[in-house]
Design an enzyme around this catalytic site. Sequence first.
Site, mmCIF file in Angstrom:
data_model
loop_
_atom_site.group_PDB
_atom_site.id
_atom_site.type_symbol
_atom_site.label_atom_id
_atom_site.label_comp_id
_atom_site.label_asym_id
_atom_site.label_seq_id
_atom_site.Cartn_x
_atom_site.Cartn_y
_atom_site.Cartn_z
ATOM 1 C CG ASN A 83 -17.105 55.510 81.305
ATOM 2 O OD1 ASN A 83 -17.571 55.553 82.443
ATOM 3 N ND2 ASN A 83 -17.180 54.449 80.533
ATOM 4 C CG HIS A 113 2.196 76.114 84.805
ATOM 5 N ND1 HIS A 113 1.473 77.122 85.394
ATOM 6 C CD2 HIS A 113 1.436 74.997 84.914
ATOM 7 C CE1 HIS A 113 0.331 76.638 85.850
ATOM 8 N NE2 HIS A 113 0.280 75.350 85.556
ATOM 9 N NE ARG A 181 -4.847 48.101 62.650
ATOM 10 C CZ ARG A 181 -6.111 48.134 62.233
ATOM 11 N NH1 ARG A 181 -6.425 48.705 61.092
ATOM 12 N NH2 ARG A 181 -7.082 47.605 62.963
#
Length: 197
Positions: A83, A113, A181
């Site tokens: 998207n 970094h 789960r």
Amino acid sequence: MTEKEKMLQGLPYLASEKELQQTRLHAQRTCFRYNNTDPKHLKERKSIIRGLFEATDALFCIEQPFYCDYGSNISIGNNFFSNYNLTILDCAKVTIGENVMLGPNVAIYTAGHPIHPETRNSGLEYAFPVHIGNNVWIGGNTVINPNVTIGDNTVIGSGSVVTRDIPANVIAVGNPCKVVREITEEDKNYYYKNKLI
């Protein structure tokens, strides 16, 4: 060893090196062209973005806008959908499997970094790969950090910050992202929470 070779091997490197700068500029210009092409010109858009990635015949759709560092370090499997506003900092390899969906504003970071300010100010960077398995769904506003693998069939909830590996066949969410789960056969019967198909 060149700075690019160091970058791709997970060693400290200087991103300011000329070859890396030129490659990033090419990717930025390609992203600019892609992001500013009329959405109705689908063939032109696909042609532009295909030229950015590792050679692929995969079918995929990346909504505009899209941003990346190099493009050439991104490998996309078949039937990929992203998207709006995907950002991939592909200083190391980013491998995305088949049938993967990304919500809006997903960010995949391979770059980092050093912690200490003196070392960080020297201009050194590092990069570690990210691997996303097959049949993965990543919710909007998720950040995936360097050196992470997400297993097959997994769902990452919106707004998650993925800082470590997530196994296959689970739902994981949060900051830091944690497994909630396992995905079960019973999940086939529902399209949203307790709503039956």
